[in-house]
Design a protein around this motif. Sequence first.
Motif, PDB file in Angstrom:
ATOM      1  N   LEU A 287       0.849  -1.192   0.000  1.00 29.61           N
ATOM      2  CA  LEU A 287       0.000   0.000   0.000  1.00 29.61           C
ATOM      3  C   LEU A 287       0.880   1.236   0.000  1.00 29.61           C
ATOM      4  N   PRO A 288       0.405   2.333  -0.586  1.00 29.28           N
ATOM      5  CA  PRO A 288       1.206   3.560  -0.561  1.00 29.28           C
ATOM      6  C   PRO A 288       1.376   4.056   0.875  1.00 29.28           C
ATOM      7  N   GLU A 289       2.494   4.687   1.123  1.00 28.33           N
ATOM      8  CA  GLU A 289       2.762   5.219   2.463  1.00 28.33           C
ATOM      9  C   GLU A 289       2.782   6.751   2.429  1.00 28.33           C
TER      10      GLU A 289
ATOM     11  N   ARG B 186     -12.739   2.574  -2.425  1.00 26.79           N
ATOM     12  CA  ARG B 186     -13.608   2.507  -3.592  1.00 26.79           C
ATOM     13  C   ARG B 186     -14.210   1.107  -3.693  1.00 26.79           C
ATOM     14  N   PHE B 187     -15.564   1.025  -3.715  1.00 26.62           N
ATOM     15  CA  PHE B 187     -16.279  -0.227  -3.933  1.00 26.62           C
ATOM     16  C   PHE B 187     -16.755  -0.246  -5.378  1.00 26.62           C
ATOM     17  N   GLU B 188     -16.288  -1.207  -6.154  1.00 31.26           N
ATOM     18  CA  GLU B 188     -16.621  -1.277  -7.576  1.00 31.26           C
ATOM     19  C   GLU B 188     -17.525  -2.470  -7.865  1.00 31.26           C
TER      20      GLU B 188
ATOM     21  N   GLY C  22      -6.461   3.226  -4.093  1.00 26.93           N
ATOM     22  CA  GLY C  22      -6.266   2.830  -5.480  1.00 26.93           C
ATOM     23  C   GLY C  22      -5.707   1.442  -5.683  1.00 26.93           C
ATOM     24  N   VAL C  23      -5.477   0.671  -4.611  1.00 21.96           N
ATOM     25  CA  VAL C  23      -4.902  -0.669  -4.722  1.00 21.96           C
ATOM     26  C   VAL C  23      -5.978  -1.703  -4.383  1.00 21.96           C
TER      27      VAL C  23
ATOM     28  N   VAL D 252      -3.045  -7.143  -1.754  1.00 21.36           N
ATOM     29  CA  VAL D 252      -2.242  -6.681  -0.618  1.00 21.36           C
ATOM     30  C   VAL D 252      -2.204  -7.797   0.420  1.00 21.36           C
ATOM     31  N   PRO D 253      -1.079  -8.034   1.089  1.00 24.35           N
ATOM     32  CA  PRO D 253      -1.065  -9.020   2.182  1.00 24.35           C
ATOM     33  C   PRO D 253      -2.164  -8.695   3.191  1.00 24.35           C
TER      34      PRO D 253
END
Length: 612
Positions: free
Chosen positions: A361-363, A370-372, A431-432, A437-438
Amino acid sequence: MDKTPLPVQTPEHGARTYRRLLSYALPQWPLFVLAVLGFMLFSFMEVTLIAVTELLLDAVGAGIQQGRGFLSQFVAGHFPGGVMPQDTARWLVPAAMLMIIVFRAIGNFVGSYGLAYVARAVIHQLRTELFEHIGQLPSSYFDRFTGAFLISKVAYNVEQVTNSITKALKTMIRSSFTAIGLLTYLLMVNWKLTLTFFLFVPIIAVIVSVVGKRFRKLSHRIQNTMGDVTHVTQEAINGYEVVRMYGGRTYENGRFQAASNANRQQFMKLVVADNASVSVIQIMVGLATAVLVWFALAPGMVESMTPGVFASYIGAAASLAKPIRNLSEVYAEIQKGIAAAESIFEVFDAPKEPLGGDLALPEPVTGAVRFEHLGFRYTDKGPPVLSDIDFSVESGQTVALVGASGSGKSTLVSLLSRFYEPTSGRILLDGVDITQVPVAALREQISLVSQNIVLFNDTVYRNIAYGELGSKSEAEVMRAVELAHAQEFIQELPQGLQTVLGDNAQMLSGGQRQRLAIARALLKDAPVLVLDEATSALDNESERHIQAALAEVMKNRTTFVIAHRLSTIESADRILVMDQGQIVESGTHTELLAQGGRYALLLRQQTGEHLG
C-alpha cells in the motif's frame, strides 16, 4: 454446525491417515527406538521366564540332567557329567528367575516411558498446530462449524489419538515380540505341534478386521456426539442469564440429557463390539490350545519331552492367548485413533483464509476506499447478500450505513476487512485492490469496534494493548483510555489497569466493556475506522462522552459507521441507505430528509417510537 455425513473411508485411506499421524512422532525417533528396544527386552525376558520353568520342574529329584530336555541340555552341559546338582539348581534357578524378572521390569519401564513421552509430544504438537490452524481459517468455516465442535476437536479428539500411539503401539510392539518369541520357542521345541496354532490364524484375522471397521464407524459417531455435548454445555453456560430468566433450565437439561445419552449409547455399542470380539478371540485361542494339548497327548508325542519341557511347552502355548488377545484389541484402538485423526486432519486440510498478494500500500495510507460493482454470496448457490454495490469514500470522510437488519451493512464492512471474499467486483484502498495486498498489512490499516464485544481473561491493560498493540507505550495506552472516557471506572477497579477481567469481563457493565473496546481501537490509530453499533451498549450520558471522543478521533480518518439509531449519524458526510443488499438512497442527512424516501421514513418511525 455442519451435519454432512462422513465419507466412507477405505482401509488404504486409514493406513495413510495413521502414517500421517505417526509422522508427527519422527522428531522423537531416538526415544521411540529406545522404547522399542525396551519392549524387545521385556518380550525376550517374558519368553525366557516361561522357558525357565522347564529347569524348575526338571530340577526336582536328582537335579538337572542333560538328557532330552530342550533348555536342560544347554544348562546341564556346563557341569561335570552333564548334571547340575539339585543343591546348585536350588539357588541358581531362583536367581536366574529373579534376574529375568528385574530385566523384564526394566524393559517395560523404559518402553512405557519412552512411548508415553513420544505420545505426549505428538499430542502437544497436534494441539498447538490445530489451534494455530483454526486461527487462520476463513470466516466461512466458522459459519459452518460451531466453536463448541472445534473446541471438542482440540480437547477431546486430540486426546483420543493418545491411545492409538501410546496404548496401541505399546501393546502392538510388546505383544508382537512376545507372540513371536513364544511361537519361536514352541517351534524349536516341537514344530509339528505348533503348526496347530496356525490353523486358527485366518479366523482370528477376519474377526479383527470386521471389528476394526465397526470400531472406526462408532468412534466417528462418538466424536460427533461429544461435540453435541460440548455445544449444548457451552450454550447453556454462556446464556445462563437467559436460561434462568425465561425458565429454560428444564429445556436445557433435556437437551443435555439427550446429547449425553446419545454419546452413552454409542459408547455402549463400542463396548459390546469390543468385549464380544475379545471373547470370541479368547474362545478361538482356547480351542487352539485344547487341540494342541490333544495332539500333544497322542502316543509318541510326549515321549520325546521331559516333564519340564512338556510343562513349559504347554505353558508357552497357553501364554500365547494374552498377546494374541492384546493384538486383537490393538486394531480396535488404532481404528479409534484413526477416526480421531481423520477429524483433526479434516481441519488441517481445510484451506486457510487467503493471504493476499504482495503489493504494498502507498505510504502513508490515506484511507480512500472505492467499492466497484461489489457482489457477494455466502455460498455459490446461495441467495445474493450484496448486489452491485458501487460507491467511493474520500480520505477522512465519514460514511454511515443504515437500513433494516439483514440488509447487508455488516457484511459490507466485513468484505473491507477481508473476513469474506467478494463473489464479484472489487474493493480498492488508496487505489490498490485489497486482494493484491497481504491481508495482515491490510488489517493494520483498519480499526474495528463491533457490537459483539470481545474481551479476554487478562488485565485491563492487556485487553487494550492487545496483540501487536503490546508494543505501544503506557502513555499511548493512557491517552486511548482518556479518549474513550474509560479512565474513571478503571480507577475504581481493585488493581486499576492491572485488574484481571475474568471470563468475557462479566464484572463490567455493557457500557464499560464497550469503552474498553473503543480504547483498543483508538490505540491502534489506523487510518480506516469501522464502528459497528459502537455505542449500542451505552447509556445516554456515556454515549455523549463517547460521541464527543469519536468525533475527535474520526477527524482525518475514513470512518464507516453502522447504526440503527439514526440520531447518532446526522453529522456523517454521507449516509447510505441499504435494503436487501443494495444501496437504495445516498446523501447527507439533510438531502435524504428532503427526498422524503426510505431514510425519512425510518427516521419518522424511530422518532415516533421514542415519543411513544
